[in-house]
Enzyme design. Sequence first.
Site, PDB file in Angstrom:
ATOM      1  N   ASP A  95       0.848  -1.193   0.000  1.00 43.61           N
ATOM      2  CA  ASP A  95       0.000   0.000   0.000  1.00 43.61           C
ATOM      3  C   ASP A  95       0.892   1.255   0.000  1.00 43.61           C
ATOM      4  O   ASP A  95       1.819   1.358   0.815  1.00 43.61           O
ATOM      5  CB  ASP A  95      -0.851  -0.053   1.286  1.00 43.61           C
ATOM      6  CG  ASP A  95      -1.952   0.982   1.317  1.00 43.61           C
ATOM      7  OD1 ASP A  95      -2.392   1.434   0.254  1.00 43.61           O
ATOM      8  OD2 ASP A  95      -2.396   1.311   2.449  1.00 43.61           O
ATOM      9  N   HIS A  96       0.628   2.174  -0.893  1.00 43.22           N
ATOM     10  CA  HIS A  96       1.394   3.433  -0.975  1.00 43.22           C
ATOM     11  C   HIS A  96       2.907   3.216  -1.092  1.00 43.22           C
ATOM     12  O   HIS A  96       3.689   3.809  -0.330  1.00 43.22           O
ATOM     13  CB  HIS A  96       1.102   4.344   0.228  1.00 43.22           C
ATOM     14  CG  HIS A  96      -0.300   4.858   0.245  1.00 43.22           C
ATOM     15  ND1 HIS A  96      -0.725   5.880  -0.573  1.00 43.22           N
ATOM     16  CD2 HIS A  96      -1.390   4.464   0.955  1.00 43.22           C
ATOM     17  CE1 HIS A  96      -2.015   6.093  -0.352  1.00 43.22           C
ATOM     18  NE2 HIS A  96      -2.448   5.249   0.554  1.00 43.22           N
TER      19      HIS A  96
HETATM   20  P1  13P Z   1      -8.915   5.140   5.553  1.00 44.34           P
HETATM   21  O1  13P Z   1      -7.998   5.947   6.414  1.00 44.34           O
HETATM   22  O2  13P Z   1     -10.110   5.926   5.124  1.00 44.34           O
HETATM   23  O3  13P Z   1      -9.317   3.840   6.189  1.00 44.34           O
HETATM   24  O4  13P Z   1      -8.106   4.782   4.200  1.00 44.34           O
HETATM   25  C1  13P Z   1      -7.214   3.697   4.147  1.00 44.34           C
HETATM   26  C2  13P Z   1      -6.388   3.691   2.908  1.00 44.34           C
HETATM   27  O5  13P Z   1      -6.605   4.391   1.945  1.00 44.34           O
HETATM   28  C3  13P Z   1      -5.243   2.756   2.875  1.00 44.34           C
HETATM   29  O6  13P Z   1      -4.474   2.922   1.723  1.00 44.34           O
HETATM   30  O1  G3H Z   2      -3.302   4.845   3.642  1.00 44.50           O
HETATM   31  C1  G3H Z   2      -2.885   4.743   4.784  1.00 44.50           C
HETATM   32  C2  G3H Z   2      -3.150   3.512   5.583  1.00 44.50           C
HETATM   33  O2  G3H Z   2      -4.234   3.724   6.448  1.00 44.50           O
HETATM   34  C3  G3H Z   2      -1.929   3.036   6.284  1.00 44.50           C
HETATM   35  O3  G3H Z   2      -1.522   3.892   7.289  1.00 44.50           O
HETATM   36  O4  G3H Z   2       0.981   4.098   7.163  1.00 44.50           O
HETATM   37  O5  G3H Z   2      -0.278   4.456   9.329  1.00 44.50           O
HETATM   38  O6  G3H Z   2      -0.044   2.171   8.348  1.00 44.50           O
HETATM   39  P1  G3H Z   2      -0.120   3.671   8.079  1.00 44.50           P
HETATM   40 ZN    ZN Z   3      -4.474   4.977   1.002  1.00 42.79          ZN
END
Ligand code: 13P
Ligand code: G3H
Ligand code: ZN
Length: 324
Positions: A95-96
């Site tokens: 993720d990201h």
């Molecule tokens: P929320 O903070 O709305 O749950 O989004 C999560 C997210 O986009 C993880 O990549």
């Molecule tokens: O997009 C963000 C997610 O909620 C993950 O957040 O980097 O704090 O784990 P985090």
């Molecule tokens: Zn996100």
Amino acid sequence: MVSYKSLGLVNSVELFKKAMAGKYAIPAYNFNNMEQLQAIIQACVETESPVILQVSKGAREYANQTLLRYMAQGAVEYAKEISGGKGIPIVLHLDHGPDFETCKSCIDLGFSSVMIDGSHLPYEENIKETKRVVEYAHQHGVTVEGELGVLAGVEDDVKAETHTYTRPEEVEDFVKRTGVDSLAIAIGTSHGAYKFKPGDNPRIRLDILAEIEKRIPGFPIVLHGSSSVPQDQVAIINANGGQLKDAIGIGEDQLREAAKSAVCKINIDSDGRLAMTAAIRKVFVEKPAEFDPRKYLGPARSSLKELYKRKNIEVLGSAGHAND
Ligand code: 13P
Ligand code: G3H
Ligand code: ZN
């Protein structure tokens, strides 16, 4: 180099095709520890839903990405065990992803999908970095999510003070030149528990989504920042010593609407954090003599599972689609 296929994981290609045809979205839930992972898998097995397990930069720092990968591998076996052998389709997704190197290290470790988040970069640089990731990932059958537009909200390393909505006129060019498999867009969702201010009109721009769909018909779209911030959980937190003021999320009705369109993946993390925190705070207040972590992490896990079961059934519409 470990192939995700040898771990029993899948990439997102087939799942997105089926989600598009069936007018639902695949849940993408973040995990950082065993209890979150168990709750996600239990919820998705019980509702017969495919799932995308997400590992963020924060999760990699908190729990270690190698350990998280082994946990996801374990989750494949765990899902089979609790479903009488059938299992469910599981994607392990970065993720990201901040850069090529991080994406590559996850691919080499056995992740089946990665996001390269170049949304903060100038357009041409976003294309360049995204294309580089796609070229490497596709050699290994790994799917890639790119992003155009910037979400508002503050969430650890995922920061942006204001929205920059995705410009529909850019999406076709971006998708064509990068070769990405899915595209995250900014249409008014945002990260964290404070998405809107009291008095705001908490609507997402489904009109921009429709315009994007017209430009790239049938192309999988991703929505980040899609927590709804359940007010019952916020109330439990605040009734048990918490201080969450004016926490407001996206209406579930709007997400349900979006899931019927080209939106094939919906990211939810904050709602799970709220559900766990509410359950833990309640135990601490009601049973102050309790000090066995299983006695508060257990209820937190149960609450998370119930939340995700409900999301799969009522919001994403993914329930019952594990074996499409
Ligand atoms: P929320 O903070 O709305 O749950 O989004 C999560 C997210 O986009 C993880 O990549
Ligand atoms: O997009 C963000 C997610 O909620 C993950 O957040 O980097 O704090 O784990 P985090
Ligand atoms: Zn996100």
